[in-house]
Design a protein around this motif. Structure first.
Motif, PDB file in Angstrom:
ATOM      1  N   ASP A   1       0.856  -1.192   0.000  1.00  0.00           N
ATOM      2  CA  ASP A   1       0.000   0.000   0.000  1.00  0.00           C
ATOM      3  C   ASP A   1       0.891   1.241   0.000  1.00  0.00           C
ATOM      4  N   ALA A   2       0.955   1.934  -1.139  1.00  0.00           N
ATOM      5  CA  ALA A   2       1.841   3.093  -1.268  1.00  0.00           C
ATOM      6  C   ALA A   2       1.437   4.221  -0.317  1.00  0.00           C
ATOM      7  N   ASN A   3       0.129   4.435  -0.137  1.00  0.00           N
ATOM      8  CA  ASN A   3      -0.330   5.491   0.777  1.00  0.00           C
ATOM      9  C   ASN A   3       0.049   5.170   2.216  1.00  0.00           C
ATOM     10  N   LEU A   4      -0.084   3.904   2.590  1.00  0.00           N
ATOM     11  CA  LEU A   4       0.313   3.500   3.938  1.00  0.00           C
ATOM     12  C   LEU A   4       1.804   3.727   4.142  1.00  0.00           C
ATOM     13  N   GLN A   5       2.597   3.440   3.130  1.00  0.00           N
ATOM     14  CA  GLN A   5       4.047   3.627   3.283  1.00  0.00           C
ATOM     15  C   GLN A   5       4.400   5.103   3.463  1.00  0.00           C
ATOM     16  N   THR A   6       3.708   5.984   2.765  1.00  0.00           N
ATOM     17  CA  THR A   6       3.921   7.422   2.953  1.00  0.00           C
ATOM     18  C   THR A   6       3.623   7.813   4.397  1.00  0.00           C
ATOM     19  N   GLN A   7       2.538   7.279   4.949  1.00  0.00           N
ATOM     20  CA  GLN A   7       2.196   7.548   6.356  1.00  0.00           C
ATOM     21  C   GLN A   7       3.280   7.004   7.284  1.00  0.00           C
ATOM     22  N   GLN A   8       3.831   5.845   6.933  1.00  0.00           N
ATOM     23  CA  GLN A   8       4.888   5.247   7.760  1.00  0.00           C
ATOM     24  C   GLN A   8       6.146   6.113   7.760  1.00  0.00           C
ATOM     25  N   VAL A   9       6.466   6.720   6.616  1.00  0.00           N
ATOM     26  CA  VAL A   9       7.600   7.649   6.575  1.00  0.00           C
ATOM     27  C   VAL A   9       7.322   8.835   7.491  1.00  0.00           C
ATOM     28  N   ASP A  10       6.100   9.375   7.422  1.00  0.00           N
ATOM     29  CA  ASP A  10       5.742  10.501   8.295  1.00  0.00           C
ATOM     30  C   ASP A  10       5.911  10.132   9.768  1.00  0.00           C
ATOM     31  N   THR A  11       5.498   8.925  10.117  1.00  0.00           N
ATOM     32  CA  THR A  11       5.645   8.476  11.513  1.00  0.00           C
ATOM     33  C   THR A  11       7.112   8.395  11.907  1.00  0.00           C
TER      34      THR A  11
ATOM     35  N   ILE B   1       9.517  10.150  10.681  1.00  0.00           N
ATOM     36  CA  ILE B   1       9.999  11.530  10.819  1.00  0.00           C
ATOM     37  C   ILE B   1       9.575  12.098  12.166  1.00  0.00           C
ATOM     38  N   THR B   2       8.305  11.880  12.522  1.00  0.00           N
ATOM     39  CA  THR B   2       7.789  12.359  13.820  1.00  0.00           C
ATOM     40  C   THR B   2       8.570  11.764  14.981  1.00  0.00           C
ATOM     41  N   ASN B   3       8.936  10.498  14.844  1.00  0.00           N
ATOM     42  CA  ASN B   3       9.678   9.811  15.902  1.00  0.00           C
ATOM     43  C   ASN B   3      11.177  10.093  15.866  1.00  0.00           C
ATOM     44  N   LYS B   4      11.594  10.901  14.892  1.00  0.00           N
ATOM     45  CA  LYS B   4      12.979  11.384  14.797  1.00  0.00           C
ATOM     46  C   LYS B   4      14.003  10.260  14.715  1.00  0.00           C
ATOM     47  N   VAL B   5      13.751   9.299  13.811  1.00  0.00           N
ATOM     48  CA  VAL B   5      14.782   8.294  13.561  1.00  0.00           C
ATOM     49  C   VAL B   5      16.005   8.980  12.984  1.00  0.00           C
ATOM     50  N   ASP B   6      17.149   8.345  13.074  1.00  0.00           N
ATOM     51  CA  ASP B   6      18.393   8.950  12.592  1.00  0.00           C
ATOM     52  C   ASP B   6      18.632   8.703  11.109  1.00  0.00           C
ATOM     53  N   VAL B   7      18.045   7.635  10.570  1.00  0.00           N
ATOM     54  CA  VAL B   7      18.233   7.290   9.166  1.00  0.00           C
ATOM     55  C   VAL B   7      17.093   6.346   8.760  1.00  0.00           C
TER      56      VAL B   7
ATOM     57  N   VAL C   1      10.275  11.097   0.656  1.00  0.00           N
ATOM     58  CA  VAL C   1      11.746  11.111   0.747  1.00  0.00           C
ATOM     59  C   VAL C   1      12.239  12.542   0.908  1.00  0.00           C
ATOM     60  N   LYS C   2      11.654  13.452   0.134  1.00  0.00           N
ATOM     61  CA  LYS C   2      12.030  14.865   0.233  1.00  0.00           C
ATOM     62  C   LYS C   2      11.721  15.420   1.624  1.00  0.00           C
ATOM     63  N   LYS C   3      10.592  15.014   2.180  1.00  0.00           N
ATOM     64  CA  LYS C   3      10.206  15.471   3.522  1.00  0.00           C
ATOM     65  C   LYS C   3      11.197  14.956   4.561  1.00  0.00           C
ATOM     66  N   ALA C   4      11.611  13.695   4.434  1.00  0.00           N
ATOM     67  CA  ALA C   4      12.603  13.141   5.367  1.00  0.00           C
ATOM     68  C   ALA C   4      13.911  13.906   5.256  1.00  0.00           C
ATOM     69  N   LYS C   5      14.313  14.175   4.030  1.00  0.00           N
ATOM     70  CA  LYS C   5      15.559  14.921   3.805  1.00  0.00           C
ATOM     71  C   LYS C   5      15.479  16.297   4.460  1.00  0.00           C
ATOM     72  N   GLY C   6      14.306  16.959   4.326  1.00  0.00           N
ATOM     73  CA  GLY C   6      14.109  18.265   4.943  1.00  0.00           C
ATOM     74  C   GLY C   6      14.182  18.227   6.453  1.00  0.00           C
ATOM     75  N   ALA C   7      13.864  17.061   7.022  1.00  0.00           N
ATOM     76  CA  ALA C   7      13.936  16.888   8.479  1.00  0.00           C
ATOM     77  C   ALA C   7      15.325  16.445   8.928  1.00  0.00           C
ATOM     78  N   GLY C   8      16.256  16.377   7.987  1.00  0.00           N
ATOM     79  CA  GLY C   8      17.625  15.987   8.336  1.00  0.00           C
ATOM     80  C   GLY C   8      17.828  14.495   8.475  1.00  0.00           C
ATOM     81  N   ILE C   9      16.920  13.698   7.894  1.00  0.00           N
ATOM     82  CA  ILE C   9      17.011  12.234   7.993  1.00  0.00           C
ATOM     83  C   ILE C   9      17.469  11.669   6.649  1.00  0.00           C
ATOM     84  N   PRO C  10      18.683  11.122   6.562  1.00  0.00           N
ATOM     85  CA  PRO C  10      19.141  10.537   5.301  1.00  0.00           C
ATOM     86  C   PRO C  10      18.365   9.263   4.980  1.00  0.00           C
TER      87      PRO C  10
END
Length: 371
Positions: free
Chosen positions: A90-100, A102-108, A123-132
């Motif tokens: 589920d591509a939409n679910l995966q986008t939500q998982q990336v957001d989660t 980012i919210t949880n501030k993983v390092d990578v 991916v761009k949003k993660a990059k903007g949050a400083g997450i490679p």
């Protein structure tokens, strides 16, 4: 105590409290800075977000996830943490998982995209949050920092060469059906390109399909359509991009009354596929040493989380549609047939002899000298 002394005592207490709070705040800030310094200086206390695309294919839960977790543990002295989620196609679910993540501030992030194009914004949003972001197995679009996979055009070439070898001088005597993977997976296009580079002009491709979501049931339906259009006796071989679809294809052929199955290719060396190869129902699969891919992903993820360069790990580079020169590790693959089961999946401990040679397949295993 007179009023003056009381006011002085209160003032002194307030000052002491303020100093204490400031000291606590400074200590907390210092601790946070120390943690960040530890990470950038090769520290072990990192959090890796691992996002895998689906659970239809056995490899992700059985191989990729535990291998990545194991290697990250080794690289971080057991202190590194892996936070895992599966998108279940589920591509939409995966986008939500990336957001989660980012919210949880993983390092990578280690990301195997359901839809390589649709995930670009996340991916761009993660990059903007400083997450490679490490693109895993599939080359996601967007500003990814690293990529590891197999040489996917080579996978297609290996499959095509196996099918030609199986057909021999019968290559032009009938029709070949091509069952490609999902259009949302960039790897599927590379498998297709590689296989066509081998098969075009050497076989007569009667029907070709892009199979929605890689699902075996969709491959089964496509194969039924091909059998109806071409005739079951005219089909001399089937290019299948992976093992799950090969299972659906073989079921359709049997249901149509085909007793002598044509050679069918595959990929992923799934246990059911290895057993079909032993039984002579599936001709070939592609064995992909998942440990090499998983280890590369873990090593790049840990290096990025620590702010280190990737030159020691990534010796290659690839271009996506949106990002050029992505540091990459490409792992070699092996064509798996009944002739090299012992030297591949058994030798590497992917499966045990008992797992492959169940009572149903014991006699076939004996005929191949496996037991």
């Amino acid at each position: 105590m007179n009023a003056y002394l009381r006011r002085a005592a209160v003032a002194a207490t307030a000052v002491a409290t303020a100093v204490g709070l400031a000291a606590c705040g400074s200590a907390k800030e210092a601790g946070d800075r120390a943690k960040e310094t530890e990470k950038s200086a090769g520290g072990d206390e990192i959090t890796v977000g691992l996002l895998l695309p689906e659970n239809q294919t056995a490899r992700y839960e059985k191989f990729d996830k535990p291998l990545i977790e194991k290697r990250i543990g080794e690289l971080t002295n057991g202190k590194g943490k892996v936070v895992y989620a599966n998108a279940k196609q589920d591509a939409n679910l995966q986008t939500q998982q990336v957001d989660t993540m980012i919210t949880n501030k993983v390092d990578v992030l280690v990301l195997d995209a359901v839809d390589a194009k649709a995930i670009a914004g996340a991916v761009k949003k993660a990059k903007g949050a400083g997450i490679p972001v490490v693109a895993y197995d599939r080359l996601a679009e967007g500003p990814i920092d690293a990529y590891t996979s197999f040489d996917n055009e080579e996978v297609g070439r290996v499959q095509g060469e196996a099918l030609l070898a199986a057909l021999g001088d019968r290559a032009k005597s009938g029709k070949v059906v091509m069952m490609n993977g999902s259009v949302t997976d960039p790897n599927a296009a590379l498998y297709k390109k590689g296989s066509h580079s081998v098969l075009d002009g050497k076989v007569d491709i009667g029907r070709e399909f892009d199979t929605k979501e890689w699902k075996p049931e969709n491959a089964n339906s496509n194969m039924e359509s091909a059998i109806t259009a071409l005739g079951k006796d005219k089909i001399i071989g089937v290019y299948s991009a992976n093992d799950g679809m090969a299972g659906g294809i073989i079921t359709a052929l049997k249901a149509a009354g085909v007793t002598k199955l044509p050679p069918v290719t595959g990929q992923d060396a799934e246990l059911a596929a290895v057993q079909r190869i032993v039984a002579g129902e599936q001709y070939q699969s592609v064995y992909k040493p998942y440990s090499g891919e998983a280890n590369a992903a873990a090593e790049m993820a840990v290096a990025l989380a620590r702010g280190e360069k990737l030159g020691a790990v990534a010796k290659d580079s690839v271009d996506s549609l949106t990002t050029k020169g992505v540091p990459s590790v490409l792992v070699e693959v092996v064509s798996l047939t009944k002739t090299n089961i012992k030297e591949t999946v058994l030798k590497d401990g992917i499966y045990t002899l008992d797992e492959i040679c169940t009572p149903k397949y014991r006699a076939a295993c004996g005929a191949l000298g496996l037991v």
